[in-house]
Design an enzyme around this catalytic site. Structure first.
Site, PDB file in Angstrom:
ATOM      1  N   ASN A  46      16.596 -36.124  17.973  1.00 60.21           N
ATOM      2  CA  ASN A  46      17.518 -35.957  18.169  1.00 60.21           C
ATOM      3  C   ASN A  46      17.430 -34.338  18.848  1.00 60.21           C
ATOM      4  OD1 ASN A  46      19.294 -37.289  15.835  1.00 60.21           O
ATOM      5  ND2 ASN A  46      17.378 -37.050  15.152  1.00 60.21           N
ATOM      6  N   ARG A  53      17.340 -36.800   6.418  1.00 61.87           N
ATOM      7  CA  ARG A  53      17.518 -38.926   6.825  1.00 61.87           C
ATOM      8  C   ARG A  53      17.617 -39.226   7.794  1.00 61.87           C
ATOM      9  NH1 ARG A  53      20.750 -41.872   9.239  1.00 61.87           N
ATOM     10  NH2 ARG A  53      22.431 -40.094   9.843  1.00 61.87           N
ATOM     11  N   ASP A  54      18.049 -38.714   9.524  1.00 64.33           N
ATOM     12  CA  ASP A  54      17.817 -39.623  11.046  1.00 64.33           C
ATOM     13  C   ASP A  54      16.622 -38.551  11.082  1.00 64.33           C
ATOM     14  OD1 ASP A  54      18.797 -40.848  12.844  1.00 64.33           O
ATOM     15  OD2 ASP A  54      19.665 -39.341  13.753  1.00 64.33           O
ATOM     16  N   CYS A  75      16.683 -43.630  16.208  1.00 59.81           N
ATOM     17  CA  CYS A  75      17.227 -44.507  15.565  1.00 59.81           C
ATOM     18  C   CYS A  75      16.324 -45.680  15.730  1.00 59.81           C
ATOM     19  CB  CYS A  75      18.570 -44.757  16.707  1.00 59.81           C
ATOM     20  SG  CYS A  75      19.430 -45.902  16.012  1.00 59.81           S
ATOM     21  N   HIS A  86      20.848 -36.693  21.614  1.00 55.95           N
ATOM     22  CA  HIS A  86      19.911 -36.867  21.732  1.00 55.95           C
ATOM     23  C   HIS A  86      19.050 -36.533  22.455  1.00 55.95           C
ATOM     24  CE1 HIS A  86      19.266 -40.464  17.745  1.00 55.95           C
ATOM     25  NE2 HIS A  86      19.928 -39.552  17.595  1.00 55.95           N
TER      26      HIS A  86
END
Length: 314
Positions: A263, A28-29, A254, A223
């Site tokens: 991340n 997802r991220d 992001c 992060h």
């Protein structure tokens, strides 16, 4: 594709949790920040391989409007391909009631909402003030809880904001307290632009505990912009946190904060945790192989130092 036999050597640290649950956010991220759209079947295979490496929580996708995050526009197609994975929690992000409806319709059992500790990021990410966003989430969280779902609350910009600079601890605590009060089971503290340092992490966790938000309701999401993610994670472990967000291969950033880099890599995290004698349930060799495979799909090498080190060994 494994490290030198017997490494890392296990040396137990004092005052640390016996086990850490890794909340894997790569599908997802990680993938939401890709310039190109990854095919749905590749995403599904990525999730299957992550689960096969021993990860028990894999954030699958996000039920946001496709125009916000086109990379995740295939949520309805993807989730049914993986929802039957045994023994794996598959949380999904929901921005509003419509997102929750979509998630419920596909049988999701865990959802997450995403708030901000700062007004600037709330405006950039949600086009709302902090309080307007929290008001929008409250009925979503309430309804999710009524349906028996676990709910996670993400809090972005907990340690610094690219527009506002330093973020007062009291500001973060207020947002966390609101999310906890509305029914979130777990709160993830996001260092969205990677500016946190260990002392800052310790101070925030101390303030949250004093405000009635204990470490066992918290996760950390760092992060690695300034190379501090592992140090910050260690500080959080020392203060009782036992849930850590990370992304296989270090994928992600992001899309709403251009200074945000990747991340914390799950492999780097697992290497450190295993060296500390902390159980994760993760097979590092299989996880590394998964990240190497995903890097091949994306056409570039993994930024994870551990992936690079282990994948070059015979």
């Amino acid at each position: 594709m494994t490290g030198t036999e017997g490494l890392p050597m296990t040396v137990h640290g004092q005052g640390l949790p016996d086990r850490v649950r890794i909340h894997e956010v790569g599908p997802r991220d990680g993938l939401q920040n890709e310039k190109s759209v990854v095919p749905t079947e590749v995403k599904a295979e990525f999730i299957r391989r992550l689960a096969g490496s021993g990860l028990t929580t894999v954030e699958a996708t996000s039920f946001v409007h496709p125009k916000w995050v086109p990379q995740l526009a295939d949520a309805e197609k993807l989730f049914p391909l993986v929802r039957s994975l045994a023994g794996v929690r598959l949380p999904v992000l929901v921005p509003n009631d419509r997102g929750l409806d979509r998630a419920l319709g596909l049988g999701a059992r865990e959802v997450a909402v995403f708030a901000s500790a700062t007004e600037s990021f709330a405006k950039a990410n949600l086009n709302r003030t902090v309080d307007e966003a929290l008001a929008m989430f409250e009925p979503v969280v309430t309804r999710a809880v009524e349906h028996g779902l676990r709910v996670r609350g993400y809090v972005s910009m907990c340690f610094g904001d690219p527009w506002e600079g330093p973020v007062p601890l009291t500001q973060v605590v207020r947002v966390c307290r609101r999310l906890a009060d509305m029914g979130c089971d777990e709160l993830s503290l996001g260092d969205t632009i990677g500016v946190a340092t260990p002392g800052h992490v310790a101070a925030l966790l101390t303030e949250l505990a004093a405000a009635g938000v204990p470490a066992d309701r918290l996760a950390v999401h760092f992060h690695d912009t300034y190379g501090q993610a592992l140090a910050n994670t260690f500080a959080a472990l020392q203060h009782g946190v036992s849930v850590v967000d990370s992304s296989a291969g270090g994928l992600g950033g992001c899309p709403y904060a251009k200074s945000a880099t990747g991340n914390l890599a799950t492999e780097d995290l697992v290497w450190m945790l295993h060296g500390l004698g902390i159980e994760t349930g993760v097979d590092l060799g299989r996880l590394t192989a998964t990240s190497v495979w995903m890097a091949e799909q994306l056409g570039r090498p993994s930024p994870s130092r551990t992936v690079r080190a282990l994948s070059h060994k015979e």
